[in-house]
Design a protein around this motif. Structure first.
Motif, mmCIF file in Angstrom:
data_model
loop_
_atom_site.group_PDB
_atom_site.id
_atom_site.type_symbol
_atom_site.label_atom_id
_atom_site.label_comp_id
_atom_site.label_asym_id
_atom_site.label_seq_id
_atom_site.Cartn_x
_atom_site.Cartn_y
_atom_site.Cartn_z
ATOM 1 N N ILE A 199 -64.833 -23.706 -23.038
ATOM 2 C CA ILE A 199 -65.362 -22.615 -24.344
ATOM 3 C C ILE A 199 -65.195 -21.269 -23.908
ATOM 4 C CG2 ILE A 199 -66.985 -22.505 -26.185
ATOM 5 C CD1 ILE A 199 -67.925 -25.288 -25.777
ATOM 6 N N ALA A 200 -64.398 -20.526 -24.742
ATOM 7 C CA ALA A 200 -64.555 -18.988 -24.361
ATOM 8 C C ALA A 200 -63.989 -18.196 -25.396
ATOM 9 C CB ALA A 200 -63.657 -18.994 -22.819
ATOM 10 N N ALA A 201 -64.518 -16.742 -25.018
ATOM 11 C CA ALA A 201 -64.520 -15.799 -26.113
ATOM 12 C C ALA A 201 -62.936 -15.389 -26.201
ATOM 13 C CB ALA A 201 -65.425 -14.715 -25.868
ATOM 14 N N MET A 202 -62.409 -15.302 -27.288
ATOM 15 C CA MET A 202 -61.139 -14.470 -27.487
ATOM 16 C C MET A 202 -61.108 -13.118 -27.782
ATOM 17 S SD MET A 202 -58.696 -17.063 -27.690
ATOM 18 C CE MET A 202 -57.456 -16.779 -28.654
ATOM 19 N N ILE A 216 -61.233 -24.377 -26.050
ATOM 20 C CA ILE A 216 -62.005 -24.440 -27.383
ATOM 21 C C ILE A 216 -62.363 -23.103 -27.681
ATOM 22 C CG2 ILE A 216 -63.786 -25.482 -28.361
ATOM 23 C CD1 ILE A 216 -63.894 -27.841 -26.476
ATOM 24 N N PRO A 217 -61.566 -22.352 -28.345
ATOM 25 C CA PRO A 217 -61.714 -20.912 -28.472
ATOM 26 C C PRO A 217 -63.084 -20.422 -29.361
ATOM 27 C CG PRO A 217 -59.907 -21.595 -29.860
ATOM 28 C CD PRO A 217 -60.288 -22.919 -29.270
ATOM 29 N N LEU A 218 -63.262 -19.318 -29.009
ATOM 30 C CA LEU A 218 -64.515 -18.827 -29.674
ATOM 31 C C LEU A 218 -64.167 -17.465 -30.441
ATOM 32 C CD1 LEU A 218 -67.309 -18.586 -27.146
ATOM 33 C CD2 LEU A 218 -66.932 -20.315 -29.224
ATOM 34 N N LYS A 219 -63.645 -17.691 -31.628
ATOM 35 C CA LYS A 219 -62.745 -16.511 -32.424
ATOM 36 C C LYS A 219 -63.701 -15.586 -33.263
ATOM 37 C CE LYS A 219 -59.083 -20.040 -33.153
ATOM 38 N NZ LYS A 219 -58.389 -20.546 -34.139
ATOM 39 N N ARG A 220 -64.843 -16.014 -33.495
ATOM 40 C CA ARG A 220 -65.889 -15.092 -34.478
ATOM 41 C C ARG A 220 -66.138 -13.922 -33.392
ATOM 42 N NH1 ARG A 220 -69.636 -19.528 -37.228
ATOM 43 N NH2 ARG A 220 -67.595 -20.987 -37.923
#
Length: 290
Positions: A199-202, A216-220
């Motif tokens: 899980i990582a920040a885009m 598992i992307p963090l899009k916000r």
């Protein structure tokens, strides 16, 4: 040498002195398109992008050893404690997640050779991290003072990098909500190489590594105000609710999450994100300058 190369790695986006400082170098080398774009804007020059890698002879999938409880859901978080890495966001999200799932444990690899640089960091938390009597980060005290049960966190201390694969293979998911990465986060790539879902920040340099299918992307991502004298153009602040939802996905859909982890391993190999490929590309680039 006949030609001089500047390798530029930076998260502080105040590049007002870049044009003058880099003027004596013939070539510029960076490790992310984010850094390359910022340099072009500030210095009017194009930089060569060669991505960092991972040692896949060490970091590779394998069966769990069973050293950790198989009935526990293990969430891994790595990297030196600092604002940029978002450790405050990790604790805020895990606190909420653990209230829903008491069988979850946060496994932290947050120590570095420079603990004094991390001391005093608080971010969005109530209490700041302190040093213990031995001069190391007191992680258990920190999590307790910020409302987490210390029994829900395993601080693995300072682990030599070659031993990290055996730790990562025990994990169910890795979490890295970095506000900025000049390159592509080494803890993220190492987890991916071991087949652990991430899980990582885009944002920033991570956009060269992450996509819709290999994590598992963090899009916000919201903007980050300049911090501690550093400019933060392009940085991103993850949404804690989205982090909790991502953890929930990995918890409830473990088979699907494991599939994402193995797919991320394949993606690294297919796209040459290894130190071996990095060395070949660097050598070829330098030799072509003759």
């Amino acid at each position: 040498g006949s030609r001089n190369i500047a390798r530029c790695i930076f998260e502080n986006t105040d590049l007002s002195l870049a044009r003058a400082a880099l003027g004596r170098y013939d070539e510029l080398l960076v490790a992310s398109n984010w850094n390359a774009q910022l340099l072009e804007q500030a210095a009017g020059r194009q930089a060569k992008v060669i991505f960092e890698g991972v040692d896949t002879s060490l970091f590779c999938p394998a069966q769990k050893s069973g050293v950790m409880d198989r009935d526990t859901f293990h969430v891994f978080s790595g990297g030196k404690v600092e604002f940029r890495k978002g450790h405050d966001l990790v604790l805020l999200a895990f606190k909420e997640f653990h209230e829903l799932h008491s069988d979850a444990v946060l496994v932290t690899a947050w120590h570095s050779p420079w603990p004094q640089l991390s001391a005093g960091f608080r971010g969005r938390l109530t209490s700041a991290v302190e040093l213990d009597a031995d001069g190391a980060l007191d992680i258990r005290k920190w999590v307790h003072e910020n409302g987490l049960d210390p029994q829900s966190v395993i601080d693995i201390g300072f682990v030599p990098n070659p031993l990290m694969p055996s730790v990562l293979r025990e994990m169910d998911v890795a979490l890295q909500p970095s506000r900025a990465e000049a390159c592509t986060s080494l803890p993220v790539k190492e987890a991916m190489a071991c087949g652990v879902p991430v899980i990582a920040a885009m944002n920033t340099g991570m956009l060269d590594l992450l996509n819709e299918v290999n994590c598992i992307p963090l899009k916000r991502q919201t903007t980050v105000a300049d911090h501690d004298g550093a400019s933060t153009e392009g940085w991103g602040e993850c949404d804690v609710d989205e982090i909790v939802a991502a953890l929930e996905f990995a918890y409830e859909r473990r088979a699907q999450a494991r599939h994402i982890g193995m797919r991320s391993r394949d993606w690294l190999i297919e796209h040459g994100r290894t130190w071996q490929t990095h060395a070949v590309e660097l050598k070829q680039w330098i030799l072509a300058m003759r």
